[in-house]
Design an enzyme around this catalytic site. Sequence first.
Site, PDB file in Angstrom:
ATOM      1  N   ASN A  44       0.875  -1.312   0.021  1.00 45.66           N
ATOM      2  CA  ASN A  44      -0.020   0.055   0.191  1.00 45.66           C
ATOM      3  C   ASN A  44       0.979   1.301   0.125  1.00 45.66           C
ATOM      4  O   ASN A  44       0.285   2.503  -0.561  1.00 45.66           O
ATOM      5  CB  ASN A  44      -1.031  -0.007   1.138  1.00 45.66           C
ATOM      6  CG  ASN A  44      -0.406  -0.143   2.392  1.00 45.66           C
ATOM      7  OD1 ASN A  44       0.608  -0.541   2.436  1.00 45.66           O
ATOM      8  ND2 ASN A  44      -1.369  -0.003   3.536  1.00 45.66           N
ATOM      9  N   GLU A  98       4.716  -3.591  12.634  1.00 46.45           N
ATOM     10  CA  GLU A  98       3.575  -2.671  12.328  1.00 46.45           C
ATOM     11  C   GLU A  98       2.396  -3.556  11.545  1.00 46.45           C
ATOM     12  O   GLU A  98       2.588  -3.790  10.501  1.00 46.45           O
ATOM     13  CB  GLU A  98       4.235  -1.600  11.558  1.00 46.45           C
ATOM     14  CG  GLU A  98       3.217  -0.367  11.651  1.00 46.45           C
ATOM     15  CD  GLU A  98       2.252  -0.187  10.365  1.00 46.45           C
ATOM     16  OE1 GLU A  98       1.383  -0.637  10.265  1.00 46.45           O
ATOM     17  OE2 GLU A  98       2.889   0.377   9.371  1.00 46.45           O
ATOM     18  N   CYS A 127      -3.179   1.174   7.291  1.00 47.28           N
ATOM     19  CA  CYS A 127      -3.510   0.658   8.342  1.00 47.28           C
ATOM     20  C   CYS A 127      -3.935   1.502   9.442  1.00 47.28           C
ATOM     21  O   CYS A 127      -4.365   1.399  10.597  1.00 47.28           O
ATOM     22  CB  CYS A 127      -1.996   0.152   8.975  1.00 47.28           C
ATOM     23  SG  CYS A 127      -1.395  -1.000   7.929  1.00 47.28           S
ATOM     24  N   GLU A 135       8.832   3.489  14.131  1.00 48.75           N
ATOM     25  CA  GLU A 135       9.722   4.060  12.887  1.00 48.75           C
ATOM     26  C   GLU A 135       9.322   5.192  12.700  1.00 48.75           C
ATOM     27  O   GLU A 135       8.515   6.068  12.909  1.00 48.75           O
ATOM     28  CB  GLU A 135       9.023   3.172  11.560  1.00 48.75           C
ATOM     29  CG  GLU A 135       9.044   1.696  11.632  1.00 48.75           C
ATOM     30  CD  GLU A 135       8.563   0.962  10.519  1.00 48.75           C
ATOM     31  OE1 GLU A 135       7.548   1.231  10.070  1.00 48.75           O
ATOM     32  OE2 GLU A 135       9.663   0.315   9.951  1.00 48.75           O
TER      33      GLU A 135
HETATM   34  C1  SIN Z   1      -0.172   2.704   6.806  1.00 49.75           C
HETATM   35  O1  SIN Z   1      -1.130   2.850   7.239  1.00 49.75           O
HETATM   36  O2  SIN Z   1       0.011   1.360   6.374  1.00 49.75           O
HETATM   37  C2  SIN Z   1       1.046   3.603   6.815  1.00 49.75           C
HETATM   38  C3  SIN Z   1       0.640   4.867   6.722  1.00 49.75           C
HETATM   39  C4  SIN Z   1       1.640   5.970   6.820  1.00 49.75           C
HETATM   40  O3  SIN Z   1       2.839   5.807   7.248  1.00 49.75           O
HETATM   41  O4  SIN Z   1       1.215   7.108   6.753  1.00 49.75           O
END
Ligand code: SIN
Length: 478
Positions: free
Chosen positions: A149, A247, A281, A458
């Site tokens: 994603n 994560e 996510c 992170e």
């Molecule tokens: C995620 O939600 O998979 C990562 C989203 C982000 O780092 O903005």
Amino acid sequence: MECRNLVGGSWISPESGATFDVRDPATGELIARVPRGGAAEAHRCVDAAEQALPEWSARSPAMRAGFLDQVSSALRRARTELAALITRESGKPLAESAAEVDYSADYFDSAAAEARNLVEVRLPVRGGGTLKRAIPEPVGVVAAITPWNFPLAMIARKTAPALAAGCTQVVKPAEATPLTALTLAQLATDAGLPPGVLNVITGDPPSIARAWLGDGRVRKLSFTGSTRVGKELMRLAADQVVRLSLELGGQAPLIVFGDADLDAAVAAAIAGKFRVAGQTCICPNRFLVAREVHAEFTDRLVRAATRLPVGPGTLAGVRIGPLINDEAVTKVRRHVADAIDRGGVLRCGGGTVPVDGCLDRFFAPTVIDSATPEMLCFKEETFGPVAPIAGFDSIDDAVTLANATEFGLAAYIFTRDLACAERVGAKLRSGIVGVNTCAVSDAYAPFGGCQWSGFGREGGRWGLEEYLAWKYVCATSS
Ligand code: SIN
């Protein structure tokens, strides 16, 4: 574009010659065939990373930071081409892809800044003649397994701090989006990265993960992906005591209190919920709205969601691209059907919309009112453009509903009362809290979750810390 794998500075293909297809999620068109590596390639990769480790880790943090600066500049220079590639592989709208390139470059900048601050620590001495030091050492060879994603940013946030710390790395990108990862590897190589410091292989996820976690030389794995796979990786990591950062899935609540600025809350909710067509996510998955503004907020959200242009990510102005594959569409349909069966009221969307020349993967922005905690969309991550809304009567109710999940990645609060936001935020079991915003992503901030959303952080100094092993030296003069 390079479609082979980068191992020890050479572009290689597996001896078996096996490949898999990478297809445009919007049209199904074949983009490329890339190597289907397995255990043999995974071990070869570790050989290369192990060989490169002494020289890379011996460089000063400032020298490694200089290299990260060059990768950041290379990413920014290649912004347009990279954005086009991200959209081609992941389906997300071009504007989101371009923002992802900036976000990725920020991770390299942030890690470079942290590397420049990396120094050993002299500890206070009690009693003469003793020297006590804490020395930051790299963890060693580290692995990264990344999702589709954010095909660039999720690697950037693992590679930049790993290299800054002096680790060497082996990476396996998602099968849907390997080309962005291989392009990053090419840019890093062109920027002068020594052979073996960064190795990228594509292929069979379970064989590669098992090989790395059983190898004994891989000292850490950072994984972004599903909770189901994260749990399996934890089991596999136990044998060699491999350090992990995970994560995993999210189930973010978005709480709207009665005093919230509803225009701002709706705008933020739309931006957060429908980024990557709801396939993130951290996107809000459970909308909890104070009873007194429930109807008004819902009406406004429906109006705004209905206006979002749906289509291929390459088309200017499109806000909702395709879901990544047919299984994703099936899952979102299942969540919507389940919600309606359990008494949810479909206010807009609810199914796919036809798009000329494209596959049936474009799910209309969907709002479901009268949602309840029993519904699948309140229990599992939907990973699609669905906003289920439930009302609440008191602050305590809102907190109880928000915490009624095993996940704990992100949560959002909308209110004009910042003291209330502070109190509620403190009670939420969540790694990230957005107050009057869903735009929480920041390469300089600690990103990560708790409970079933995983552990480890992170970004910024927290991201670098994940790749350091502090050695404590206590010396007396004789
Ligand atoms: C995620 O939600 O998979 C990562 C989203 C982000 O780092 O903005």
